[in-house]
Design a protein around this motif. Structure first.
Motif, PDB file in Angstrom:
ATOM      1  N   GLU A  72       0.816  -1.205   0.000  1.00  6.43           N
ATOM      2  CA  GLU A  72       0.000   0.000   0.000  1.00  6.43           C
ATOM      3  C   GLU A  72       0.855   1.263   0.000  1.00  6.43           C
ATOM      4  O   GLU A  72       0.514   2.263  -0.650  1.00  6.43           O
ATOM      5  CB  GLU A  72      -0.935   0.003   1.212  1.00  6.43           C
ATOM      6  N   GLU A  73       1.966   1.238   0.729  1.00  2.00           N
ATOM      7  CA  GLU A  73       2.848   2.405   0.830  1.00  2.00           C
ATOM      8  C   GLU A  73       4.018   2.322  -0.138  1.00  2.00           C
ATOM      9  O   GLU A  73       5.033   3.004   0.039  1.00  2.00           O
ATOM     10  CB  GLU A  73       3.372   2.524   2.270  1.00  2.00           C
ATOM     11  N   TYR A  74       3.877   1.476  -1.175  1.00  2.00           N
ATOM     12  CA  TYR A  74       4.959   1.288  -2.139  1.00  2.00           C
ATOM     13  C   TYR A  74       4.468   1.563  -3.562  1.00  2.00           C
ATOM     14  O   TYR A  74       4.222   0.644  -4.336  1.00  2.00           O
ATOM     15  CB  TYR A  74       5.518  -0.132  -2.048  1.00  2.00           C
ATOM     16  N   PRO A  75       4.316   2.831  -3.929  1.00  2.00           N
ATOM     17  CA  PRO A  75       4.002   3.154  -5.325  1.00  2.00           C
ATOM     18  C   PRO A  75       5.182   2.775  -6.215  1.00  2.00           C
ATOM     19  O   PRO A  75       6.280   2.458  -5.723  1.00  2.00           O
ATOM     20  CB  PRO A  75       3.774   4.666  -5.287  1.00  2.00           C
ATOM     21  N   TYR A  76       4.979   2.848  -7.500  1.00  2.00           N
ATOM     22  CA  TYR A  76       6.032   2.444  -8.438  1.00  2.00           C
ATOM     23  C   TYR A  76       7.343   3.172  -8.184  1.00  2.00           C
ATOM     24  O   TYR A  76       8.417   2.564  -8.232  1.00  2.00           O
ATOM     25  CB  TYR A  76       5.569   2.680  -9.879  1.00  2.00           C
ATOM     26  N   GLU A  77       7.284   4.482  -7.905  1.00  2.00           N
ATOM     27  CA  GLU A  77       8.513   5.261  -7.713  1.00  2.00           C
ATOM     28  C   GLU A  77       9.334   4.729  -6.538  1.00  2.00           C
ATOM     29  O   GLU A  77      10.556   4.866  -6.521  1.00  2.00           O
ATOM     30  CB  GLU A  77       8.169   6.739  -7.491  1.00  2.00           C
ATOM     31  N   ARG A  78       8.669   4.127  -5.576  1.00  2.00           N
ATOM     32  CA  ARG A  78       9.388   3.531  -4.452  1.00  2.00           C
ATOM     33  C   ARG A  78       9.806   2.092  -4.766  1.00  2.00           C
ATOM     34  O   ARG A  78      10.912   1.673  -4.405  1.00  2.00           O
ATOM     35  CB  ARG A  78       8.526   3.572  -3.194  1.00  2.00           C
ATOM     36  N   LEU A  79       8.937   1.345  -5.442  1.00  2.00           N
ATOM     37  CA  LEU A  79       9.261  -0.039  -5.782  1.00  2.00           C
ATOM     38  C   LEU A  79      10.514  -0.134  -6.654  1.00  2.00           C
ATOM     39  O   LEU A  79      11.306  -1.066  -6.518  1.00  2.00           O
ATOM     40  CB  LEU A  79       8.086  -0.695  -6.507  1.00  2.00           C
TER      41      LEU A  79
END
Length: 261
Positions: A72-79
């Motif tokens: 949930e707290e991992y959008p693509y930019e973070r993934l």
């Protein structure tokens, strides 16, 4: 008269001044482990042991491991900061998480999935997952969990190169899929349950069929391993080596570069 036999011992070529090892001065890459603490007990048993197993592989800060129970707290930019996502009996939940994960994988992300991370049926409603896995839906399984004789289908592949042609894996529940991933030209099957196992099971008995349990979809940087049920997943050195080989191979193919060279 004493007979002296001279034996030539091959020595690998090595340039003068070259050192055989490469020591890291900082973590080489980042990995994210996803698990579901509310899953059935046997899956949670495996997941907790897997988290401990991978944590031990970080000793010396060779790489960085993060653990989460949700994307949930991992959008693509973070993934995209992670070289690999390891799904331990868990899959991204909900539209937002699925879309971020799809974008991550379609843009060169790495994935290693265990057991229920690939489970899907008519109620899953995620057609992309089947394209990604390269197989059909869950079809049947053996029960109760038991060891199985397996065969390496691709003995020269980096994931199986150091494994015996045949070996016994610890007890688990194994899924069969329909259609089999072997029918997909984009899939390379690495390990299968031996046909010698049939009939396979004591309560729920699998009587026939193609039974791949480790494979890669060549369109992605991924390996799926069907092991992951119960508390015996890490008792065997050969299976542990299989896990490490798969993990290392996925990371080594990172588009940002191979961190091991």
């Amino acid at each position: 008269m004493m007979l002296v036999v001279l034996v030539s011992i091959p020595v690998s070529a090595q340039n003068e001044g070259e050192y055989a090892a490469s020591y890291a001065t900082a973590p080489r890459f980042k990995a994210l482990l996803l698990w579901e603490p509310g899953a059935e007990e046997a899956h949670v048993q495996f997941d907790k042991q897997a988290i401990d197993f991978f944590h031990k592989l970080t000793y010396g800060e060779g790489w960085t491991m993060d653990v989460t129970t949700s994307l949930e707290e991992y959008p693509y930019e973070r993934l995209k900061e992670y070289s690999i996502i390891v799904c331990l009996n868990a899959t991204p939940g909900g539209k937002k998480q699925r879309e971020a994960f799809e974008k991550y994988m379609e843009n060169g992300g790495g994935w290693m999935g265990f057991h229920a991370s690939a489970y899907n049926d008519r109620n899953t409603h995620w057609p992309w997952l089947n394209r990604f896995l390269g197989c059909g839906q869950f079809y049947c399984n053996n029960w109760p969990p038991q060891p199985a004789l397996v065969e390496c289908d691709a003995p020269s592949h980096p994931v199986t190169l150091t494994l015996p042609k045949e070996f016994v894996v610890p007890a688990s529940e194994f899924y069969q899929w329909q259609p089999s991933p072997r029918l997909n030209e984009d899939v390379e099957v690495l390990v299968s349950i031996s046909q010698k196992m049939y009939p396979f099971g004591l309560k729920d008995v699998v009587k026939f069929g193609d039974f791949p349990i480790v494979w890669t979809n060549k369109n992605y940087r991924m390996v799926y391993l069907n092991m992951g049920h119960g508390d015996q997943g890490f008792i065997d050195a050969t299976q542990q080596l299989l896990f490490i080989n798969a993990f290392r191979w996925i990371v080594s193919r990172d588009p940002k570069g191979n961190p091991f060279i």
